[in-house]
Scaffold this active site. Sequence first.
Site, PDB file in Angstrom:
ATOM      1  N   PHE A  26       7.611   2.245   3.251  1.00 33.12           N
ATOM      2  CA  PHE A  26       8.207   1.901   4.539  1.00 33.12           C
ATOM      3  C   PHE A  26       9.726   1.912   4.373  1.00 33.12           C
ATOM      4  CE2 PHE A  26       6.771   0.162   8.598  1.00 33.12           C
ATOM      5  CZ  PHE A  26       7.961  -0.238   9.161  1.00 33.12           C
ATOM      6  N   HIS A  56       3.385  -3.421  -1.122  1.00 32.89           N
ATOM      7  CA  HIS A  56       2.859  -2.590  -0.039  1.00 32.89           C
ATOM      8  C   HIS A  56       2.870  -1.106  -0.397  1.00 32.89           C
ATOM      9  CE1 HIS A  56       2.932  -6.021   2.806  1.00 32.89           C
ATOM     10  NE2 HIS A  56       3.971  -6.399   2.092  1.00 32.89           N
ATOM     11  N   HIS A  60      -3.171  -1.109  -0.171  1.00 33.91           N
ATOM     12  CA  HIS A  60      -2.838  -2.515  -0.385  1.00 33.91           C
ATOM     13  C   HIS A  60      -3.504  -3.410   0.649  1.00 33.91           C
ATOM     14  CE1 HIS A  60       0.214  -1.160   2.542  1.00 33.91           C
ATOM     15  NE2 HIS A  60       0.141  -2.400   3.017  1.00 33.91           N
ATOM     16  N   ASP A  62      -2.761  -6.819   2.847  1.00 37.96           N
ATOM     17  CA  ASP A  62      -1.760  -7.779   3.329  1.00 37.96           C
ATOM     18  C   ASP A  62      -2.302  -9.197   3.211  1.00 37.96           C
ATOM     19  OD1 ASP A  62      -0.002  -5.789   4.023  1.00 37.96           O
ATOM     20  OD2 ASP A  62      -0.402  -5.903   6.183  1.00 37.96           O
ATOM     21  N   HIS A  66       2.426 -12.318   4.907  1.00 40.38           N
ATOM     22  CA  HIS A  66       3.198 -11.145   5.315  1.00 40.38           C
ATOM     23  C   HIS A  66       3.616 -11.227   6.787  1.00 40.38           C
ATOM     24  CE1 HIS A  66       4.611  -7.083   5.533  1.00 40.38           C
ATOM     25  NE2 HIS A  66       3.609  -6.646   6.266  1.00 40.38           N
ATOM     26  N   HIS A 169      -1.022  -7.149  13.898  1.00 35.55           N
ATOM     27  CA  HIS A 169      -0.979  -8.136  12.815  1.00 35.55           C
ATOM     28  C   HIS A 169      -1.149  -9.565  13.363  1.00 35.55           C
ATOM     29  CE1 HIS A 169       0.692  -4.915  10.224  1.00 35.55           C
ATOM     30  NE2 HIS A 169       0.260  -5.665   9.220  1.00 35.55           N
TER      31      HIS A 169
END
Length: 218
Positions: A26, A56, A60, A62, A66, A169
Site C-alpha cells: 500500500f 500487511h 495477511h 488484519d 488495525h 472494515h
Amino acid sequence: MQANPTPAARPLWDISPPVHAGSPVFPGDTAYSQQWCATIGPGCPVNVSAITLSPHVGAHADAPLHYDAEGATIGDVSLEAFLGPCRVIHAIGRGPLIAWEHIAHAVDASLPQRVLVRTYETMPVDRWDGALAAYAPATIERLADLGVLLVGIDTASIDPADSKTLDSHQVIRRRGLRVLENLVLDGVPEGDYELIALPLKLTTADASPVRAVLRALP
C-alpha cells in the site's frame, strides 16, 4: 492380514503471493527488505537474516487493532476463524465494489462460515493496483447475517484503496468478523475447501502475514 492403505493426500492450493523486495505494498507502507546478519563461512556454520516489513505485505490477516484504536492485537485474536471449511466465490471483473448480486449465485443454505471472493483473472503479484475491487459494506452485512465468521479477497483491501472511512472494515469491527487480504485465487475453481491461514502470535501487531492454503475436502 493386509495393511490399511495409506489415505490419498488431499490436493492443496497455495493462495499466498510471493514475498520479496519487489512485493507491492500500500502506498506509504513499509516494503519487504532483508539483510544478512551472518553467513556460512569460516567460524560461522549458519546463515541468519533480519527482515523488515509491514505485517500487511503479502497474504495477511488484519487484527481489530488495525481499524479500531481499542481493538485486539493479532496475537490476541482467536484462531477459529482462520481454519475450517470455506467457499471460494468468483466475482471476476466485478467492482469497484462487490455487491450481493455478484456473489448471490454461490450462496445457499450450506454456506460455510468462511467466504473468499476472487475478483482477478490474474492477481497482480508484481505491482500495486490502485483500482482494486473491494467489498460493498452491505455485502459483508448480509454475509454476517448468514453466520459468516471470515471474509477474504484477492486484493490488498476489503475497502477501496482511496477510502478514508473504511466502511467495510467498520462492518467487520462491528460484527466481529475476521478478514484475509492479498490472497491469490488464480486458478482456484468456485466451490468448497478447507482453509488454513493461521496468523503469527504477534502480541502487539495490527496484522500478521499468513501462509494461506486451501485443501480439498475429504
